[in-house]
Design an enzyme around this catalytic site. Sequence first.
Site, PDB file in Angstrom:
ATOM      1  N   ASP A  72       0.847  -1.189   0.000  1.00  0.00           N
ATOM      2  CA  ASP A  72       0.000   0.000   0.000  1.00  0.00           C
ATOM      3  C   ASP A  72       0.886   1.243   0.000  1.00  0.00           C
ATOM      4  O   ASP A  72       1.904   1.312   0.692  1.00  0.00           O
ATOM      5  CB  ASP A  72      -0.913  -0.001   1.232  1.00  0.00           C
ATOM      6  CG  ASP A  72      -2.062   0.993   1.095  1.00  0.00           C
ATOM      7  OD1 ASP A  72      -3.217   0.532   0.929  1.00  0.00           O
ATOM      8  OD2 ASP A  72      -1.815   2.214   1.144  1.00  0.00           O
ATOM      9  N   GLU A 131     -12.356   3.310  -1.159  1.00  0.00           N
ATOM     10  CA  GLU A 131     -11.891   4.451  -1.953  1.00  0.00           C
ATOM     11  C   GLU A 131     -11.560   4.053  -3.385  1.00  0.00           C
ATOM     12  O   GLU A 131     -11.748   4.852  -4.297  1.00  0.00           O
ATOM     13  CB  GLU A 131     -10.659   5.074  -1.286  1.00  0.00           C
ATOM     14  CG  GLU A 131     -10.997   5.748   0.034  1.00  0.00           C
ATOM     15  CD  GLU A 131      -9.774   6.330   0.732  1.00  0.00           C
ATOM     16  OE1 GLU A 131      -8.642   5.964   0.364  1.00  0.00           O
ATOM     17  OE2 GLU A 131      -9.968   7.158   1.638  1.00  0.00           O
ATOM     18  N   HIS A 151     -10.346  -5.328  -3.582  1.00  0.00           N
ATOM     19  CA  HIS A 151      -9.018  -5.598  -3.017  1.00  0.00           C
ATOM     20  C   HIS A 151      -9.171  -5.982  -1.553  1.00  0.00           C
ATOM     21  O   HIS A 151     -10.118  -5.564  -0.892  1.00  0.00           O
ATOM     22  CB  HIS A 151      -8.101  -4.380  -3.141  1.00  0.00           C
ATOM     23  CG  HIS A 151      -8.677  -3.118  -2.565  1.00  0.00           C
ATOM     24  ND1 HIS A 151      -9.616  -2.370  -3.238  1.00  0.00           N
ATOM     25  CD2 HIS A 151      -8.453  -2.473  -1.389  1.00  0.00           C
ATOM     26  CE1 HIS A 151      -9.948  -1.315  -2.498  1.00  0.00           C
ATOM     27  NE2 HIS A 151      -9.262  -1.360  -1.367  1.00  0.00           N
TER      28      HIS A 151
HETATM   29  P1  AMP Z   1      -9.857   1.290   0.303  1.00  0.00           P
HETATM   30  O1  AMP Z   1     -10.273   2.403   1.211  1.00  0.00           O
HETATM   31  O2  AMP Z   1     -10.114  -0.058   0.894  1.00  0.00           O
HETATM   32  O3  AMP Z   1     -10.445   1.443  -1.087  1.00  0.00           O
HETATM   33  O4  AMP Z   1      -8.299   1.390   0.201  1.00  0.00           O
HETATM   34  C1  AMP Z   1      -7.594   1.816  -0.917  1.00  0.00           C
HETATM   35  C2  AMP Z   1      -6.126   1.731  -0.589  1.00  0.00           C
HETATM   36  O5  AMP Z   1      -5.382   1.877  -1.777  1.00  0.00           O
HETATM   37  C3  AMP Z   1      -5.628   2.796   0.394  1.00  0.00           C
HETATM   38  O6  AMP Z   1      -5.064   2.154   1.538  1.00  0.00           O
HETATM   39  C4  AMP Z   1      -4.585   3.573  -0.420  1.00  0.00           C
HETATM   40  O7  AMP Z   1      -3.483   3.982   0.357  1.00  0.00           O
HETATM   41  C5  AMP Z   1      -4.190   2.531  -1.467  1.00  0.00           C
HETATM   42  N1  AMP Z   1      -3.655   3.070  -2.701  1.00  0.00           N
HETATM   43  C6  AMP Z   1      -4.182   4.054  -3.468  1.00  0.00           C
HETATM   44  N2  AMP Z   1      -3.421   4.263  -4.556  1.00  0.00           N
HETATM   45  C7  AMP Z   1      -2.392   3.375  -4.489  1.00  0.00           C
HETATM   46  C8  AMP Z   1      -1.269   3.083  -5.312  1.00  0.00           C
HETATM   47  N3  AMP Z   1      -1.035   3.752  -6.454  1.00  0.00           N
HETATM   48  N4  AMP Z   1      -0.427   2.099  -4.920  1.00  0.00           N
HETATM   49  C9  AMP Z   1      -0.646   1.433  -3.768  1.00  0.00           C
HETATM   50  N5  AMP Z   1      -1.682   1.649  -2.956  1.00  0.00           N
HETATM   51  C10 AMP Z   1      -2.551   2.611  -3.301  1.00  0.00           C
END
Ligand code: AMP
Length: 121
Positions: free
Chosen positions: A33, A99, A104
């Site tokens: 992440d 988000e 995932h």
């Molecule tokens: P969620 O709230 O479960 O949708 O979590 C989305 C996650 O994706 C968050 O923990 C972000 O920090 C992570 N994230 C967003 N963009 C990236 C990226 N380019 N590479 C790795 N993690 C990411």
Amino acid sequence: MAYDQGNVFAKILRGEIPCNKVYEDEHALAFHDIQPQAPVHVLVIPKGPYVSLDDFCAEAPAETIAGFFRAVGEVARQLGIGGPGYRMLTNVGVHGHQEVMHFHVHLFAGRPLGGMIRRSE
Ligand code: AMP
């Protein structure tokens, strides 16, 4: 909700933006992440276009679902987090605070993680 091919994880799968990869097979890609919330914070995503766990469980073939969750277990083994333990979490929709609209799971590890949900009210 229709799958949006412009989401950040779709771009990672297409190689349009980089990721810090920890594992890949035919069913899943795992990477660190970008904003870790624990000493180990890895995301595991399926390769197909599924919006959320809800969408994945409803629409993905059984072989895809099995392959994905086997991959999650393999990632945890390769990270060496099974012994001390870890947390697998998936956020779904608005109340789940999802988000990125590509299904995932988060793997958190590396310290005692405390109780499951912090009260916010
Ligand atoms: P969620 O709230 O479960 O949708 O979590 C989305 C996650 O994706 C968050 O923990 C972000 O920090 C992570 N994230 C967003 N963009 C990236 C990226 N380019 N590479 C790795 N993690 C990411």
